[in-house]
Design a protein around this motif. Structure first.
Motif, mmCIF file in Angstrom:
data_model
loop_
_atom_site.group_PDB
_atom_site.id
_atom_site.type_symbol
_atom_site.label_atom_id
_atom_site.label_comp_id
_atom_site.label_asym_id
_atom_site.label_seq_id
_atom_site.Cartn_x
_atom_site.Cartn_y
_atom_site.Cartn_z
ATOM 1 N N LYS A 114 0.825 -1.210 0.000
ATOM 2 C CA LYS A 114 0.000 0.000 0.000
ATOM 3 C C LYS A 114 0.861 1.263 0.000
ATOM 4 C CE LYS A 114 -3.743 0.580 0.113
ATOM 5 N NZ LYS A 114 -4.756 0.968 -0.889
ATOM 6 N N ASN A 115 1.905 1.266 0.790
ATOM 7 C CA ASN A 115 2.708 2.478 0.954
ATOM 8 C C ASN A 115 3.701 2.718 -0.175
ATOM 9 O OD1 ASN A 115 1.555 3.234 3.429
ATOM 10 N ND2 ASN A 115 2.946 1.908 4.572
ATOM 11 N N PHE A 116 4.225 1.645 -0.777
ATOM 12 C CA PHE A 116 5.376 1.814 -1.654
ATOM 13 C C PHE A 116 5.182 1.324 -3.089
ATOM 14 C CE2 PHE A 116 7.127 1.067 2.708
ATOM 15 C CZ PHE A 116 7.389 2.412 2.972
ATOM 16 N N HIS A 117 4.079 0.626 -3.374
ATOM 17 C CA HIS A 117 3.834 0.136 -4.730
ATOM 18 C C HIS A 117 2.756 1.016 -5.355
ATOM 19 C CE1 HIS A 117 2.113 -3.139 -7.534
ATOM 20 N NE2 HIS A 117 3.180 -2.622 -8.098
ATOM 21 N N GLU A 118 3.110 1.783 -6.382
ATOM 22 C CA GLU A 118 2.214 2.797 -6.931
ATOM 23 C C GLU A 118 0.821 2.280 -7.285
ATOM 24 O OE1 GLU A 118 4.140 4.861 -10.153
ATOM 25 O OE2 GLU A 118 4.543 6.589 -8.866
ATOM 26 N N PRO A 119 0.686 1.160 -8.038
ATOM 27 C CA PRO A 119 -0.661 0.706 -8.400
ATOM 28 C C PRO A 119 -1.494 0.249 -7.207
ATOM 29 C CG PRO A 119 0.995 -0.257 -9.846
ATOM 30 C CD PRO A 119 1.724 0.360 -8.711
ATOM 31 N N SER A 120 -0.871 0.059 -6.052
ATOM 32 C CA SER A 120 -1.607 -0.422 -4.878
ATOM 33 C C SER A 120 -2.142 0.706 -4.013
ATOM 34 C CB SER A 120 -0.701 -1.324 -4.020
ATOM 35 O OG SER A 120 -0.293 -2.464 -4.737
ATOM 36 N N HIS A 121 -1.789 1.950 -4.342
ATOM 37 C CA HIS A 121 -2.194 3.060 -3.479
ATOM 38 C C HIS A 121 -3.710 3.185 -3.358
ATOM 39 C CE1 HIS A 121 1.889 4.037 -3.140
ATOM 40 N NE2 HIS A 121 2.008 5.001 -4.025
ATOM 41 N N GLY A 122 -4.434 2.918 -4.456
ATOM 42 C CA GLY A 122 -5.869 3.186 -4.446
ATOM 43 C C GLY A 122 -6.753 1.962 -4.499
ATOM 44 N N ILE A 123 -6.232 0.785 -4.135
ATOM 45 C CA ILE A 123 -7.026 -0.434 -4.239
ATOM 46 C C ILE A 123 -7.182 -1.099 -2.884
ATOM 47 C CG2 ILE A 123 -6.295 -0.832 -6.618
ATOM 48 C CD1 ILE A 123 -4.360 -2.941 -5.624
ATOM 49 N N THR A 124 -8.094 -2.058 -2.821
ATOM 50 C CA THR A 124 -8.301 -2.829 -1.597
ATOM 51 C C THR A 124 -7.251 -3.931 -1.485
ATOM 52 O OG1 THR A 124 -10.679 -2.436 -1.578
ATOM 53 C CG2 THR A 124 -9.882 -4.366 -0.374
ATOM 54 N N ILE A 125 -6.626 -4.022 -0.318
ATOM 55 C CA ILE A 125 -5.661 -5.090 -0.052
ATOM 56 C C ILE A 125 -6.118 -5.825 1.203
ATOM 57 C CG2 ILE A 125 -3.259 -5.674 0.422
ATOM 58 C CD1 ILE A 125 -2.418 -3.139 -0.975
ATOM 59 N N ALA A 126 -6.303 -7.127 1.071
ATOM 60 C CA ALA A 126 -6.798 -7.940 2.185
ATOM 61 C C ALA A 126 -5.699 -8.872 2.668
ATOM 62 C CB ALA A 126 -8.014 -8.744 1.749
ATOM 63 N N PRO A 127 -5.146 -8.639 3.856
ATOM 64 C CA PRO A 127 -4.172 -9.575 4.418
ATOM 65 C C PRO A 127 -4.885 -10.765 5.056
ATOM 66 C CG PRO A 127 -4.350 -7.613 5.809
ATOM 67 C CD PRO A 127 -5.326 -7.443 4.691
ATOM 68 N N ILE A 128 -4.514 -11.972 4.649
ATOM 69 C CA ILE A 128 -5.186 -13.192 5.119
ATOM 70 C C ILE A 128 -4.152 -14.140 5.711
ATOM 71 C CG2 ILE A 128 -6.440 -15.254 4.357
ATOM 72 C CD1 ILE A 128 -7.833 -13.545 2.278
ATOM 73 N N LEU A 129 -4.416 -14.610 6.906
ATOM 74 C CA LEU A 129 -3.543 -15.579 7.563
ATOM 75 C C LEU A 129 -4.282 -16.906 7.653
ATOM 76 C CD1 LEU A 129 -0.837 -16.089 9.050
ATOM 77 C CD2 LEU A 129 -2.023 -15.500 11.171
ATOM 78 N N ILE A 130 -3.707 -17.966 7.071
ATOM 79 C CA ILE A 130 -4.338 -19.285 7.069
ATOM 80 C C ILE A 130 -3.540 -20.223 7.972
ATOM 81 C CG2 ILE A 130 -4.973 -21.292 5.668
ATOM 82 C CD1 ILE A 130 -5.326 -19.461 3.301
#
Length: 662
Positions: A114-130
């Motif tokens: 989210k902080n450092f990858h340009e295309p990720s700035h404006g999208i939803t990111i879901a961290p999942i722990l399995i």
């Protein structure tokens, strides 16, 4: 960032068409090291789970196994792009519990994107722990109060992964992500100094760790300029001193470490050593590099002895005073032809060095300033030598620190054959080198080079110009401070309060994953004891900066505090700055005090007033993501903590525009 950052990359359709063995073989082929049975079985388990759970999106997604996070030097187990969301999935094979460290790990991965990858700035990111052995379904899906698209970590059992993904896609909106465009987007990391040192020591390039956007000069430009100078000086058998300047957090130390790590081979003629007079920084970096090197080699199946690893690290990063003392006894030229002096402005004056040598070393006749003696050591080389000085403006914080003018003065007085390479910004008033530079007007071989200055802070990746705001604040320039604050406060929160408990709660609520937070205070802040802050209480900066949340000695516990001496050159993600009555506001400007006995005394010497002001400059520029400033209310019945000492400071900060924490 590109597809080759993953061991395996494929559309979900191709993934389903491929056999388990072919996927496993592709991952093994790109791993670069031997795969043990445990890793093989873990990958097989992951492949089985994903083939069973991702069926609904077989024609709508893309998958990556072992996706590298460059800044962190680690790999995400699985990254899946489905429609308008990115799923960062970390497997704990054989585990039935979800521990906090694992939760922080997957959260860190998501935040890094989210902080450092340009295309990720404006999208939803879901961290999942399995956890593969749990049967608890999946935890509630929450958005974060940061409102930046990173969900809170979700705990998932293998059979519930499909339902979890469906719910995330329903909860969040957005345009469909093109996987190839996403993975090809620019990655602009801003590492902490500890992360950067570890990566460089592990043979990463500084170009991988520094930003490349138009607003910030890439560190590799400055590093390359220094490297070219070293190569030429060696080829021509010359001697040169080079000054690299930069605002707080701009990456001067990173440039120095990059040059040093390129020439770590002791048998090379270009062998370099990184020196710093900042004792806490040296200890922290040495310990961090030792831990990281042992851990990295262990992951490759190589076992290192901690003691031997530490010795190798300590040969690469040294305390400048140890270097000085070694060549005080040894009259030969150093083995190093290149020395990098970090925070060179903190080297000692002639008076301070002479007093120290007489008192501690029995050398009553010693008549060199520290810069003069250090240059003289390198001048012993018969062929060539380079001294690289990394210089921060307004960073002198202790009695006896000479500033940069003494380096220039020493060169001018005693070393006429040395070349001088200077950043043009060294003439700025904050470097206090004006008179010394004027003395070079008639000297030959003085070269000004714009590439030797780093103008933009990398520390505050959310707000590059926090250091300018702090400068205006400390200069009592309210108009410029207020204007500067408005330019970044929406992405870098600074709040003020009179309540330390509220400040601690705010810190904890802001930090995510393993983002580090802590309390910093001036070393003169003697009257914070009623708030359980004792600057005289010993603290170990190694534990404070490197240890985890469950260690009471770590910064996370908010019990031990660090002063300007322990944090200079280092950083936190979130900081709490507690302002004491040592620096007060009056209609005539700042008033400077020290606590002696049972009362405050005025500080009248201009240089000591500067040290105190610079101490607050250091404290106010430590945070990468935001800070809370606590100005205690004082106590009318306590003559050492009268509200009149504190109220004007709080009013000043509020008038600038800082938000009062409710």
């Amino acid at each position: 960032m590109s597809i080759d950052r993953a061991y395996y990359s494929s559309s979900l359709a191709s993934f389903f068409d491929a056999s388990e063995d072919s996927v496993l073989g592709e991952m093994a082929r790109h791993s670069g090291f031997a795969i043990d049975l445990g890793q093989r079985d873990a990958w097989i388990k992951q492949i089985k789970v994903l083939k069973a759970q991702l069926v609904p999106w077989a024609l709508k997604g893309h998958l990556f196994f072992e996706f590298v996070v460059p800044r962190m030097g680690r790999r995400i187990d699985v990254l899946v792009i489905i429609q308008h969301a990115v799923f960062v999935i970390e497997f704990k094979v054989g585990e039935s519990q979800f521990n906090r460290a694992a939760m922080d790990q997957v959260w860190d991965y998501a935040l890094d994107l989210k902080n450092f990858h340009e295309p990720s700035h404006g999208i939803t990111i879901a961290p999942i722990l399995i956890a593969t052995e749990t049967d608890r379904g999946f935890s509630t899906i929450y958005t974060s109060h940061h409102d930046d698209g990173v969900l809170l970590p979700i705990q998932v059992s293998p059979p519930s992964l499909r339902e979890c993904i469906e719910n995330v896609l329903l909860l969040c909106e957005g345009a469909t992500i093109d996987p190839l465009q996403w993975v090809g987007g620019r990655y602009k990391p801003t590492p902490t100094i500890v992360e950067a040192a570890s990566a460089l020591y592990g043979k990463h390039s500084v170009a991988d760790l520094s930003r490349s956007d138009a607003g910030a000069k890439n560190l590799s430009v400055t590093s390359a300029a220094v490297s070219r100078l070293i190569q030429r000086v060696k080829a021509e058998n010359r001697k040169a001193i080079c000054f690299v300047t930069g605002v707080p957090g701009a990456g001067k130390t990173l440039v120095g470490l990059d040059v040093a790590t390129k020439h770590m081979d002791a048998s090379s003629e270009l062998h370099s050593v990184y020196l710093s007079g900042n004792g806490p920084l040296v200890k922290i970096l040495c310990e961090a590099l030792t831990r990281d090197e042992v851990s990295r080699k262990r992951s490759e199946g190589i076992r290192l002895r901690v003691g031997e690893t530490r010795k190798a690290v300590e040969a690469f990063i040294q305390n400048v005073h140890h270097f000085r003392d070694a060549y005080l006894l040894d009259a030969r030229a150093p083995i190093d032809h290149v020395v990098i002096f970090d925070e060179a402005q903190r080297a000692w004056t002639l008076e301070h060095t002479s007093q120290f040598m007489a008192r501690k070393k029995g050398r009553a006749d010693f008549n060199h300033s520290e810069p003069d003696f250090l240059i003289s050591c390198m001048d012993r080389h018969q062929d060539w030598a380079v001294v690289v000085c990394l210089v921060g403006g307004g960073q002198e914080i202790n009695t006896g620190e000479a500033g940069i003018s003494e380096w220039i003065g020493a060169i001018e007085r005693h070393y006429p054959e040395w070349e001088i390479h200077i950043s043009p910004q060294l003439t700025d008033s904050e470097y206090a080198a004006g008179d010394a530079i004027e003395s070079l007007a008639t000297r030959r071989d003085v070269h000004f080079n714009e590439d030797l200055h780093l103008a933009v802070s990398m520390r505050s990746f959310r707000a590059e110009h926090v250091s300018s705001f702090v400068k205006h604040l400390l200069d009592r320039d309210m108009a410029h401070a207020a204007a500067s604050l408005k330019s970044f406060q929406h992405r870098y929160p600074i709040v003020i309060t009179r309540d330390l408990t509220k400040a601690k709660q705010w810190l904890k609520s802001q930090a995510r994953g393993s983002e580090r937070f802590g309390i910093v205070v001036s070393s003169q802040a003697e009257r914070l004891r009623p708030h359980a802050i004792n600057v005289r209480s010993p603290m170990d900066p190694v534990h404070w900066f490197l240890d985890d949340k469950d260690d009471v000695r770590s910064s996370y516990y908010l019990e031990d505090v660090a002063t300007e001496f322990q944090v200079q050159g280092l950083e936190l993600d979130w900081a709490c700055v507690v302002w004491d009555a040592d620096l007060r506001i009056s209609p005539d400007g700042w008033r400077h005090h020290q606590f002696v006995g049972n009362r405050w005394q005025n500080i009248n010497k201009p240089e000591r007033q500067t040290y105190l002001k610079n101490a607050y400059r250091v404290l106010l520029t430590r945070a990468r993501q935001g800070m809370v400033i606590v100005v205690p209310p004082g106590e009318i019945e306590d003559h050492t903590r009268h509200p009149a000492y504190y109220d004007p400071v709080f009013s000043y900060l509020r008038e600038i525009g800082l938000t009062v924490l409710s």
